[in-house]
Write a protein that holds these residues in place. Structure first.
Motif: not given
Ligand code: MF3
Ligand code: CO
Ligand code: CO
Length: 265
Positions: A80, A82, A212, A218, A229, A235
């Motif tokens: 998760q 990013i 995502n 975010i 995320t 992501s």
């Protein structure tokens, strides 16, 4: 906003920096396995860049406005996360997906590239996200030529990602690159066809879509760097450094271990 036009000497040096950045990813690939910590990956990459390539890891102590200095030599963004994931003593485990983002400085010039890695066997959903994001990057790259606009790139990436049920991160974008890590222009991964800056031969910038599986929103973690995320969905991100040419583009960040270019390019 001032977008620099690279001369032949700049371009030759960017080719070298770009290849070196990609070769760090080639080098680290066999180490991205169950049980390795991202701090171990950071140390391996740091030593390879400094001792073998005689180059500088650009992220180390990088401190753009409002940020405390980045503490590591690479970014490792897991599941998760990013982007700008900070390496730690936590081990990777089977099923994780991780972005490794490398920026090296060689002879004063920056090469910036990232790839996704699957640890062990990914879920079908995780693999699809990585594959679609790779294609999204290349769909953006394939729009690059003299006379096209930045909006053409963003529009192509956004429509492809959303058609596949995903969302595009808005707060981070590609960027001009050269003697500086981040320069003008900003390269958004969403937008309107025909809008924005008109591309000219000699412009150099990254294309690095963050896509995502869930919503686009975010959140920044308390470490001041790691971006995740908000809904904790997976992501993915891929990145290349691109030169605009008269007839199209040249990818600076390719090497022997680069994944194959998609068929449609
Ligand atoms: N390599 C990232 C990019 O693609 C930037 C990382 S900045 C850092 O723009 F400080 F987090 F390393
Ligand atoms: Co970049
Ligand atoms: Co990068």
């Amino acid at each position: 906003m001032s977008v620099s036009i690279k001369n032949q000497q700049d371009i030759e040096k960017m080719r070298i920096a770009g290849r070196l950045a990609s070769e760090v990813l080639d080098y680290i690939t066999p180490y991205v396995v169950h049980g390795v910590t991202t701090n171990q990956l950071d140390k391996l990459c740091h030593d390879y860049i400094v001792d073998v390539q005689k180059a500088i890891p650009a992220p180390l102590n990088y401190a753009p406005g409002g940020h405390k200095p980045y503490p590591k030599s690479i970014c490792t963004s897991i599941n998760q996360q990013i982007c700008h994931g900070v390496p730690s003593d936590k081990a990777l485990k089977n099923g994780d997906i991780v972005n490794v983002d490398i920026t090296v400085i060689k002879d004063g010039y920056h090469g910036d590239t990232s790839r996704m890695f699957c640890v062990g066997t990914p879920t079908v959903q995780a693999k699809r996200l990585c594959d679609i994001t790779y294609q999204a990057m290349w769909i953006g790259i394939s729009k690059v030529k003299t006379g096209a606009t930045l909006g053409d790139i963003g529009y192509a990436i956004q429509t492809f990602a959303e058609k596949n049920g995903y969302s595009v991160v808005r707060e981070f974008c590609g960027h001009g690159i050269g003697k500086n890590f981040h320069e003008d222009p900003q390269v958004l991964h969403y937008g309107k066809a025909g809008a924005g800056l008109k591309l000219q031969a000699g412009m150099m910038f990254t294309i690095e879509p963050m896509i995502n599986a869930g919503k686009r929103d975010i959140k920044q973690m308390p470490d001041g760097w790691t971006i995740v995320t908000k809904d904790r969905s997976l992501s993915a991100q891929w990145e290349h450094t691109i030169l605009v040419t008269e007839t199209g583009y040249e990818v600076m960040t390719l090497s022997a271990g680069s994944p194959p270019t998609p068929e449609f390019v």
